[in-house]
Design a protein around this motif. Structure first.
Motif, PDB file in Angstrom:
ATOM      1  N   GLU A  17       0.826  -1.201   0.000  1.00 19.49           N
ATOM      2  CA  GLU A  17       0.000   0.000   0.000  1.00 19.49           C
ATOM      3  C   GLU A  17       0.864   1.256   0.000  1.00 19.49           C
ATOM      4  OE1 GLU A  17      -3.957  -1.778   2.240  1.00 19.49           O
ATOM      5  OE2 GLU A  17      -2.303  -0.982   3.445  1.00 19.49           O
ATOM      6  N   GLU A  19       3.690   1.564  -1.503  1.00 20.14           N
ATOM      7  CA  GLU A  19       4.146   1.764  -2.874  1.00 20.14           C
ATOM      8  C   GLU A  19       3.077   2.482  -3.691  1.00 20.14           C
ATOM      9  OE1 GLU A  19       7.244   1.174  -4.025  1.00 20.14           O
ATOM     10  OE2 GLU A  19       7.570   0.799  -1.900  1.00 20.14           O
ATOM     11  N   ARG A  20       1.827   2.105  -3.497  1.00 18.27           N
ATOM     12  CA  ARG A  20       0.742   2.759  -4.230  1.00 18.27           C
ATOM     13  C   ARG A  20       0.579   4.205  -3.763  1.00 18.27           C
ATOM     14  NH1 ARG A  20      -4.426  -1.084  -4.418  1.00 18.27           N
ATOM     15  NH2 ARG A  20      -5.155   0.627  -5.757  1.00 18.27           N
ATOM     16  N   ALA A  23       3.280   6.363  -5.338  1.00 15.82           N
ATOM     17  CA  ALA A  23       2.936   6.751  -6.707  1.00 15.82           C
ATOM     18  C   ALA A  23       1.864   7.837  -6.713  1.00 15.82           C
ATOM     19  CB  ALA A  23       2.457   5.526  -7.486  1.00 15.82           C
ATOM     20  N   MET A  24       0.871   7.681  -5.884  1.00 19.55           N
ATOM     21  CA  MET A  24      -0.255   8.612  -5.844  1.00 19.55           C
ATOM     22  C   MET A  24       0.161   9.994  -5.361  1.00 19.55           C
ATOM     23  SD  MET A  24      -3.816   8.005  -3.769  1.00 19.55           S
ATOM     24  CE  MET A  24      -2.970   7.971  -2.174  1.00 19.55           C
ATOM     25  N   LEU A  93      -5.810   4.824   0.060  1.00 21.36           N
ATOM     26  CA  LEU A  93      -5.475   4.700  -1.356  1.00 21.36           C
ATOM     27  C   LEU A  93      -6.415   5.518  -2.238  1.00 21.36           C
ATOM     28  CD1 LEU A  93      -4.579   0.896  -1.557  1.00 21.36           C
ATOM     29  CD2 LEU A  93      -3.076   2.862  -1.146  1.00 21.36           C
ATOM     30  N   HIS A 109       4.237   8.062 -12.194  1.00 17.63           N
ATOM     31  CA  HIS A 109       3.700   6.819 -11.643  1.00 17.63           C
ATOM     32  C   HIS A 109       4.697   5.681 -11.837  1.00 17.63           C
ATOM     33  CE1 HIS A 109       0.631   3.974 -10.382  1.00 17.63           C
ATOM     34  NE2 HIS A 109       0.897   3.254 -11.443  1.00 17.63           N
ATOM     35  N   LEU A 113       6.735   3.521  -8.977  1.00 17.44           N
ATOM     36  CA  LEU A 113       6.545   2.078  -8.848  1.00 17.44           C
ATOM     37  C   LEU A 113       7.853   1.300  -8.953  1.00 17.44           C
ATOM     38  CD1 LEU A 113       3.346   1.327 -10.981  1.00 17.44           C
ATOM     39  CD2 LEU A 113       3.581   1.151  -8.505  1.00 17.44           C
ATOM     40  N   VAL A 120       2.169  -6.618  -4.489  1.00 14.52           N
ATOM     41  CA  VAL A 120       0.848  -6.345  -5.036  1.00 14.52           C
ATOM     42  C   VAL A 120      -0.205  -6.842  -4.049  1.00 14.52           C
ATOM     43  CG1 VAL A 120      -0.739  -6.786  -6.949  1.00 14.52           C
ATOM     44  CG2 VAL A 120       1.709  -6.508  -7.395  1.00 14.52           C
ATOM     45  N   GLU A 153      -2.232  -4.103 -12.355  1.00 14.96           N
ATOM     46  CA  GLU A 153      -1.190  -3.662 -11.425  1.00 14.96           C
ATOM     47  C   GLU A 153       0.119  -4.411 -11.654  1.00 14.96           C
ATOM     48  OE1 GLU A 153      -0.512  -2.718  -6.687  1.00 14.96           O
ATOM     49  OE2 GLU A 153      -2.537  -3.003  -7.477  1.00 14.96           O
ATOM     50  N   HIS A 157       3.896  -2.797 -12.736  1.00 10.19           N
ATOM     51  CA  HIS A 157       5.157  -3.064 -12.045  1.00 10.19           C
ATOM     52  C   HIS A 157       6.189  -3.670 -12.997  1.00 10.19           C
ATOM     53  CE1 HIS A 157       4.289  -1.975  -7.925  1.00 10.19           C
ATOM     54  NE2 HIS A 157       3.116  -2.560  -8.002  1.00 10.19           N
TER      55      HIS A 157
END
Length: 395
Positions: A17, A19-20, A23-24, A93, A109, A113, A120, A153, A157
């Motif tokens: 999470e 990692e997401r 990116a966000m 998220l 993004h 990543l 994942v 996803e 990656h």
């Protein structure tokens, strides 16, 4: 500090999470996010310690806490002077919770990543009611990403350079129970392998042995791209304690599962979570806990001294004295360390394909960590003939 910083604590789910979120939030400025853990009292203490350290290191940043501690221990964390705000675990998220753009630029993004190993998160929450666990309070009911969502996803990656994908979840092997047709984790694993034939390594994070479906078992046993490493949510070696934990397996179930796996794939390395000093644990129960490390040849052990969490049934059970809990945890760690040392010694002389990380080490398929020659590029997979062991690392 200018760019946002994400500090991740606890489980692989939090790592995925984070990692997401990285990116966000790639375009955010002067923001520190602590993605917290509250699985044990010690985890909560470490969360508070991390928040204080983050504030010292970044005195002018906006410091926001999310994760399980921000949910389960909301009042305590929110009252800390160092904390500027909380984001609910279920919303972390969602870009709207951060006032972030709904769609990050593709280049940003991809850069965010970029990792050698990609985590994942395919499942979240839990529908079980283990008597010691607060995680359902922090993460809610079980819910799964669809196969299509997971494939998108994984594709992102791989495009960013990942060479290994690690599937994670709060209760990973319950993936699919809330989806149409009730697919199983074996179906998802097979779909990933079929969709990405060039993916060299697929690894599973912690699994519940009683939920391993026949297809998943077959893939673990025979598909070489599925890494020979399985981490079991075992928790204890004594049947009575397992029943009081409201686990869904007994000692014999774990022994039979590992024996079957080893018969099919002899090189598989077994990891497990074990709790020391669960309420009502006797000397005999503790002996069973020690024994299962040897019975299953557990070489990747995570040992947790029991700590009562508010609102759980185990917190109301007769407690083992803290000094005894700590002593038993130390004994479990010593037994696990001896088992791991013997395993590492057996690997000396073998040649292992190692995926290089950015810190000069890498992971073999069996999750043994290996020191690499200087200047080995991250993401390279190189064959290393193991000549010895130094400070817990194969060389």
């Amino acid at each position: 500090m200018n760019a946002s910083r994400i500090i991740s604590l606890g489980c692989r789910m939090n790592i995925a999470e984070s990692e997401r979120m990285r990116a966000m939030l790639a375009g955010e400025q002067n923001l520190v996010v602590v993605n917290s853990c509250a699985v044990t009292g010690e985890a909560l203490r470490q969360t508070r310690q991390t928040i204080r350290r983050a504030r010292r290191d970044h005195p002018d940043a906006r410091l926001v806490v999310t994760g399980c501690a921000a949910e389960i221990d909301r009042a305590e964390i929110g009252a800390m002077d160092e904390v500027d705000g909380l984001v609910a675990n279920a919303a972390k998220l969602d870009p709207r919770a951060w006032n972030a753009p709904l769609n990050a630029p593709p280049k940003t993004h991809a850069e965010a990543l970029a990792r050698t190993r990609a985590f994942v998160a395919v499942q979240n929450g839990c529908d079980h009611a283990c008597t010691f666990c607060v995680i359902p309070q922090g993460r809610g009911v079980s819910r799964s990403l669809s196969v299509a969502e997971v494939l998108r996803e994984v594709e992102a990656h791989l495009a960013a350079g990942a060479r290994e994908v690690v599937l994670t979840g709060v209760d990973l092997t319950s993936w699919g129970q809330d989806l149409d047709g009730i697919p199983r984790l074996g179906d998802l694993t097979g779909a990933i392998l079929a969709a990405f034939p060039a993916l060299p390594r697929l690894r599973l994070s912690s699994v519940d042995g009683v939920e391993i479906d026949p297809l998943l078992l077959d893939l673990i046993a025979h598909e070489q791209r599925v890494m020979p490493h399985l981490h079991l949510s075992l928790q204890h070696g004594a049947d009575l304690i397992l029943k009081r934990m409201k686990r869904r397996h007994l000692h014999g179930d774990a022994v039979q599962l590992v024996a079957r796996l080893r018969a099919l794939r002899p090189d598989i390395a077994i990891g497990a979570d074990l709790i020391a000093g669960f309420p009502t644990e006797s000397k005999a129960h503790h002996a069973d806990n020690l024994a299962i490390i040897d019975e299953l040849d557990i070489v990747h052990a995570h040992i947790f001294p029991f700590s009562p969490r508010p609102g759980t049934p185990a917190a109301r059970m007769p407690q083992v004295p803290r000094a005894v809990v700590k002593a038993r945890a130390a004994e479990l760690r010593a037994r696990a360390a001896a088992r791991r040392a013997a395993w590492l010694t057996r690997l000396v002389g073998e040649t292992l394909p190692v995926l290089a990380e950015r810190d000069g080490t890498g992971y073999a398929p069996n999750y043994a960590r290996v020191a690499l020659p200087p200047a080995t590029p991250a993401g390279a997979v190189i064959d290393i003939t193991i000549s010895g062991i130094e400070e817990g690392l194969l060389r």
